[in-house]
Design a protein around this motif. Structure first.
Motif, PDB file in Angstrom:
ATOM      1  N   GLU A 166     -14.270 -19.466 -12.012  1.00  0.00           N
ATOM      2  CA  GLU A 166     -14.684 -20.844 -11.408  1.00  0.00           C
ATOM      3  C   GLU A 166     -13.872 -21.885 -11.866  1.00  0.00           C
ATOM      4  O   GLU A 166     -13.751 -23.204 -11.372  1.00  0.00           O
ATOM      5  CB  GLU A 166     -16.115 -21.157 -12.072  1.00  0.00           C
ATOM      6  CG  GLU A 166     -17.187 -20.283 -11.272  1.00  0.00           C
ATOM      7  CD  GLU A 166     -18.642 -20.554 -11.736  1.00  0.00           C
ATOM      8  OE1 GLU A 166     -19.611 -20.233 -10.854  1.00  0.00           O
ATOM      9  OE2 GLU A 166     -18.962 -21.337 -12.872  1.00  0.00           O
ATOM     10  N   ALA A 167     -13.167 -21.884 -13.132  1.00  0.00           N
ATOM     11  CA  ALA A 167     -12.364 -22.928 -13.908  1.00  0.00           C
ATOM     12  C   ALA A 167     -10.982 -22.677 -13.112  1.00  0.00           C
ATOM     13  O   ALA A 167     -10.190 -23.917 -13.189  1.00  0.00           O
ATOM     14  CB  ALA A 167     -12.409 -22.665 -15.198  1.00  0.00           C
ATOM     15  N   PHE A 190     -13.373 -25.060 -25.881  1.00  0.00           N
ATOM     16  CA  PHE A 190     -14.631 -24.504 -25.136  1.00  0.00           C
ATOM     17  C   PHE A 190     -14.435 -22.984 -25.599  1.00  0.00           C
ATOM     18  O   PHE A 190     -13.279 -22.203 -25.027  1.00  0.00           O
ATOM     19  CB  PHE A 190     -14.483 -24.683 -23.670  1.00  0.00           C
ATOM     20  CG  PHE A 190     -15.726 -23.995 -22.989  1.00  0.00           C
ATOM     21  CD1 PHE A 190     -16.820 -24.300 -23.601  1.00  0.00           C
ATOM     22  CD2 PHE A 190     -15.556 -22.861 -22.285  1.00  0.00           C
ATOM     23  CE1 PHE A 190     -17.888 -23.534 -23.045  1.00  0.00           C
ATOM     24  CE2 PHE A 190     -16.590 -22.241 -21.780  1.00  0.00           C
ATOM     25  CZ  PHE A 190     -17.786 -22.630 -21.910  1.00  0.00           C
ATOM     26  N   SER A 223     -18.911 -10.654 -18.758  1.00  0.00           N
ATOM     27  CA  SER A 223     -19.048 -10.978 -17.564  1.00  0.00           C
ATOM     28  C   SER A 223     -19.144 -12.627 -17.426  1.00  0.00           C
ATOM     29  O   SER A 223     -18.666 -13.134 -16.477  1.00  0.00           O
ATOM     30  CB  SER A 223     -20.621 -10.483 -17.147  1.00  0.00           C
ATOM     31  OG  SER A 223     -21.358 -10.811 -18.061  1.00  0.00           O
ATOM     32  N   ALA A 224     -19.699 -13.156 -18.501  1.00  0.00           N
ATOM     33  CA  ALA A 224     -19.727 -14.517 -18.440  1.00  0.00           C
ATOM     34  C   ALA A 224     -18.271 -15.280 -18.302  1.00  0.00           C
ATOM     35  O   ALA A 224     -17.897 -16.243 -17.744  1.00  0.00           O
ATOM     36  CB  ALA A 224     -20.530 -15.312 -19.731  1.00  0.00           C
ATOM     37  N   LEU A 229     -16.392 -19.171 -25.535  1.00  0.00           N
ATOM     38  CA  LEU A 229     -17.207 -18.348 -24.785  1.00  0.00           C
ATOM     39  C   LEU A 229     -17.231 -16.854 -25.096  1.00  0.00           C
ATOM     40  O   LEU A 229     -16.070 -16.306 -25.423  1.00  0.00           O
ATOM     41  CB  LEU A 229     -17.149 -18.632 -23.221  1.00  0.00           C
ATOM     42  CG  LEU A 229     -17.919 -17.875 -22.273  1.00  0.00           C
ATOM     43  CD1 LEU A 229     -19.482 -18.730 -22.322  1.00  0.00           C
ATOM     44  CD2 LEU A 229     -17.378 -18.392 -20.840  1.00  0.00           C
ATOM     45  N   THR A 230     -18.296 -16.254 -25.249  1.00  0.00           N
ATOM     46  CA  THR A 230     -18.151 -14.657 -25.357  1.00  0.00           C
ATOM     47  C   THR A 230     -18.936 -14.119 -24.061  1.00  0.00           C
ATOM     48  O   THR A 230     -19.574 -14.738 -23.537  1.00  0.00           O
ATOM     49  CB  THR A 230     -18.865 -14.153 -26.807  1.00  0.00           C
ATOM     50  OG1 THR A 230     -20.331 -14.535 -26.725  1.00  0.00           O
ATOM     51  CG2 THR A 230     -18.180 -14.700 -27.700  1.00  0.00           C
ATOM     52  N   GLU A 231     -19.013 -12.834 -24.268  1.00  0.00           N
ATOM     53  CA  GLU A 231     -19.808 -11.815 -23.153  1.00  0.00           C
ATOM     54  C   GLU A 231     -18.793 -11.720 -21.890  1.00  0.00           C
ATOM     55  O   GLU A 231     -18.523 -12.806 -21.334  1.00  0.00           O
ATOM     56  CB  GLU A 231     -21.063 -12.458 -22.883  1.00  0.00           C
ATOM     57  CG  GLU A 231     -22.078 -12.273 -23.882  1.00  0.00           C
ATOM     58  CD  GLU A 231     -22.608 -10.806 -24.310  1.00  0.00           C
ATOM     59  OE1 GLU A 231     -22.212 -10.035 -23.371  1.00  0.00           O
ATOM     60  OE2 GLU A 231     -22.865 -10.580 -25.512  1.00  0.00           O
ATOM     61  N   GLU A 248     -16.760 -14.840 -14.925  1.00  0.00           N
ATOM     62  CA  GLU A 248     -17.236 -15.718 -13.908  1.00  0.00           C
ATOM     63  C   GLU A 248     -16.648 -17.395 -14.250  1.00  0.00           C
ATOM     64  O   GLU A 248     -16.306 -17.962 -13.358  1.00  0.00           O
ATOM     65  CB  GLU A 248     -18.712 -16.006 -13.960  1.00  0.00           C
ATOM     66  CG  GLU A 248     -19.380 -14.718 -13.607  1.00  0.00           C
ATOM     67  CD  GLU A 248     -19.867 -14.331 -12.363  1.00  0.00           C
ATOM     68  OE1 GLU A 248     -19.537 -15.494 -11.586  1.00  0.00           O
ATOM     69  OE2 GLU A 248     -20.551 -13.463 -12.038  1.00  0.00           O
ATOM     70  N   TYR A 249     -16.677 -17.347 -15.773  1.00  0.00           N
ATOM     71  CA  TYR A 249     -16.017 -18.761 -16.147  1.00  0.00           C
ATOM     72  C   TYR A 249     -14.412 -18.910 -15.349  1.00  0.00           C
ATOM     73  O   TYR A 249     -14.020 -19.982 -14.958  1.00  0.00           O
ATOM     74  CB  TYR A 249     -16.040 -18.943 -17.441  1.00  0.00           C
ATOM     75  CG  TYR A 249     -15.360 -20.366 -18.047  1.00  0.00           C
ATOM     76  CD1 TYR A 249     -15.956 -21.492 -17.810  1.00  0.00           C
ATOM     77  CD2 TYR A 249     -13.915 -20.058 -18.536  1.00  0.00           C
ATOM     78  CE1 TYR A 249     -15.434 -22.362 -18.239  1.00  0.00           C
ATOM     79  CE2 TYR A 249     -13.411 -21.346 -19.064  1.00  0.00           C
ATOM     80  CZ  TYR A 249     -14.008 -22.508 -18.694  1.00  0.00           C
ATOM     81  OH  TYR A 249     -13.458 -23.856 -19.324  1.00  0.00           O
ATOM     82  N   VAL A 301     -20.274 -17.456 -30.489  1.00  0.00           N
ATOM     83  CA  VAL A 301     -21.663 -17.457 -31.094  1.00  0.00           C
ATOM     84  C   VAL A 301     -22.254 -15.969 -31.335  1.00  0.00           C
ATOM     85  O   VAL A 301     -23.314 -15.769 -32.342  1.00  0.00           O
ATOM     86  CB  VAL A 301     -22.601 -18.286 -30.197  1.00  0.00           C
ATOM     87  CG1 VAL A 301     -22.786 -17.586 -28.827  1.00  0.00           C
ATOM     88  CG2 VAL A 301     -23.866 -18.434 -31.154  1.00  0.00           C
ATOM     89  N   MET A 325     -13.093 -31.026 -20.285  1.00  0.00           N
ATOM     90  CA  MET A 325     -12.223 -30.052 -20.428  1.00  0.00           C
ATOM     91  C   MET A 325     -10.839 -29.917 -19.513  1.00  0.00           C
ATOM     92  O   MET A 325     -11.075 -30.028 -18.311  1.00  0.00           O
ATOM     93  CB  MET A 325     -12.814 -28.653 -20.379  1.00  0.00           C
ATOM     94  CG  MET A 325     -11.973 -27.552 -20.339  1.00  0.00           C
ATOM     95  SD  MET A 325     -10.798 -27.439 -21.868  1.00  0.00           S
ATOM     96  CE  MET A 325     -12.069 -27.331 -22.937  1.00  0.00           C
ATOM     97  N   LEU A 353     -17.177 -16.839 -36.286  1.00  0.00           N
ATOM     98  CA  LEU A 353     -18.751 -16.635 -36.075  1.00  0.00           C
ATOM     99  C   LEU A 353     -19.372 -18.288 -35.655  1.00  0.00           C
ATOM    100  O   LEU A 353     -20.227 -18.214 -34.683  1.00  0.00           O
ATOM    101  CB  LEU A 353     -19.630 -16.130 -37.176  1.00  0.00           C
ATOM    102  CG  LEU A 353     -21.031 -15.705 -37.066  1.00  0.00           C
ATOM    103  CD1 LEU A 353     -21.035 -14.651 -35.878  1.00  0.00           C
ATOM    104  CD2 LEU A 353     -21.266 -14.865 -38.019  1.00  0.00           C
ATOM    105  N   ARG A 359      -8.129 -28.674 -17.328  1.00  0.00           N
ATOM    106  CA  ARG A 359      -7.867 -27.166 -16.911  1.00  0.00           C
ATOM    107  C   ARG A 359      -6.555 -26.657 -17.569  1.00  0.00           C
ATOM    108  O   ARG A 359      -6.486 -25.476 -17.642  1.00  0.00           O
ATOM    109  CB  ARG A 359      -7.620 -27.362 -15.410  1.00  0.00           C
ATOM    110  CG  ARG A 359      -9.031 -27.560 -14.584  1.00  0.00           C
ATOM    111  CD  ARG A 359      -9.856 -26.183 -14.752  1.00  0.00           C
ATOM    112  NE  ARG A 359     -11.225 -26.583 -14.089  1.00  0.00           N
ATOM    113  CZ  ARG A 359     -12.140 -27.250 -14.639  1.00  0.00           C
ATOM    114  NH1 ARG A 359     -12.033 -27.533 -15.925  1.00  0.00           N
ATOM    115  NH2 ARG A 359     -13.437 -27.407 -14.052  1.00  0.00           N
TER     116      ARG A 359
END
Lengths: 215, 215
Positions: free
Chosen positions: A82-83, A68, A74-75, A70-72, A78-79, A56, A1, A52, A3
């Protein structure tokens, strides 16, 4: 990926999700350019196969960073941290402070269920709540006040030694009460109202919203 | 904080909390020495001032690392990972894999409420559930199967390229159904049962428990 692939945040068209709020504020505070994509949850757009298959859990928020997904919330936070380490932090640099901030984020996302039900976010941005809190609702409020009071004891204006996304999350939870005219101890009210003046937060909160359609 | 200060994990004396389970398994997998402290939640020991003053949310699990106290299982797991980087990992080393694992952890902790209510963890370790799932319970189960099926598509035996704590969390959620005789698709059942044979997980699951006292 790579940036510098484009970032998109998928949210709800009424701008009432506390979890979209959290990701939106984190993106703003990190100074990241992103596109906001509004889904009509009232028309179940989050259940369409093209969403969907990528997001996910089939919920908002979702973050797309290039290919890429991503759901949620808090995740996602954090991503982002970090990214994009060269951007402003939304979690404390200190190990123990970072742990305590994650503790607050997890608490606000997994606990206080009755408070969230009796003071839903629609009552912050649309019609105010019509009923006083139940006994269970008041118990949840007392729990919130205990935790927030302990973490901000001694007149602290932030949860850690510098601002973090948990300050936005906690101020949002307290505003479920403040905006509905429920009693909030003065130090907690002052803390939450100071957060509410932050430009990243105002940009979410003060948005012009379409008429609400229950779903 | 010195890294070799003693570690204590505070749990419930019936060993039924999925969140204590997660921290316990993480500590075992990291090969960290720790003391387990059992609280009688049925006697409200978690509301005693000496606990509530340290474990700010007044819940289990709590981790004590020397003088540093922390609650909320996801925050505890992140802390252990960061405080003990020389020990085995419980979150993936790869940025995107780590994000997806956190997505699963957050989903399992914040969603599927009706499933958790209708198949509480007492039904895993004490008397089985007395009623079939309601329509809302079945909807939550379908959501779980959709998410787990998507993340394990193609016959994967783990959520990421190496084992992570989210595998333990997901196997625990699936066992709410497996142990109650509810239908689980064969690939998900095989995945969960393989996890259940892991020594760290067996050490929590197969413990001799005292008679259950409702609380």
């Amino acid at each position: 990926m790579t940036r510098n692939a484009p970032l998109s945040l998928y949210g709800d068209r009424f701008w009432i999700s506390p979890y979209v709020f959290s990701c939106y504020v984190a993106l703003c505070e990190k100074g990241l350019e992103f596109q906001m994509v509004e889904l009509a949850l009232d028309r179940r757009e989050q259940r369409r196969p093209e969403y969907l298959d990528r997001a996910v859990t089939g919920k908002v928020p979702a973050l797309a960073h290039g290919h890429f997904w991503l759901t949620e919330s808090s995740a996602i936070i954090e991503y982002l941290e970090e990214a994009f380490p060269e951007h402003a932090r939304v979690l404390p640099a200190d190990l123990e402070e970072r742990a305590r901030v994650r503790q607050v984020m997890a608490f606000l996302r997994s606990d206080l269920v009755v408070l969230r039900e009796e003071r839903p976010t629609t009552t912050m941005f649309y019609a105010r709540a019509g009923s006083p809190l139940s006994a269970a609702g008041r118990a949840a409020v007392e729990k919130l006040f205990h935790v927030a009071g302990a973490l901000l004891a001694g007149g602290k204006s932030l949860l850690a030694s510098s601002w973090s996304i948990a300050d936005a999350d906690l101020a949002f939870m307290l505003h479920r009460l403040i905006l509905n005219g429920d009693e909030v101890p003065a130090p907690l009210r002052a803390y939450a109202e100071a957060q509410w003046r932050r430009p990243s937060i105002r940009s979410y909160v003060e948005r012009t919203r379409p008429p609400y359609v229950p779903y």
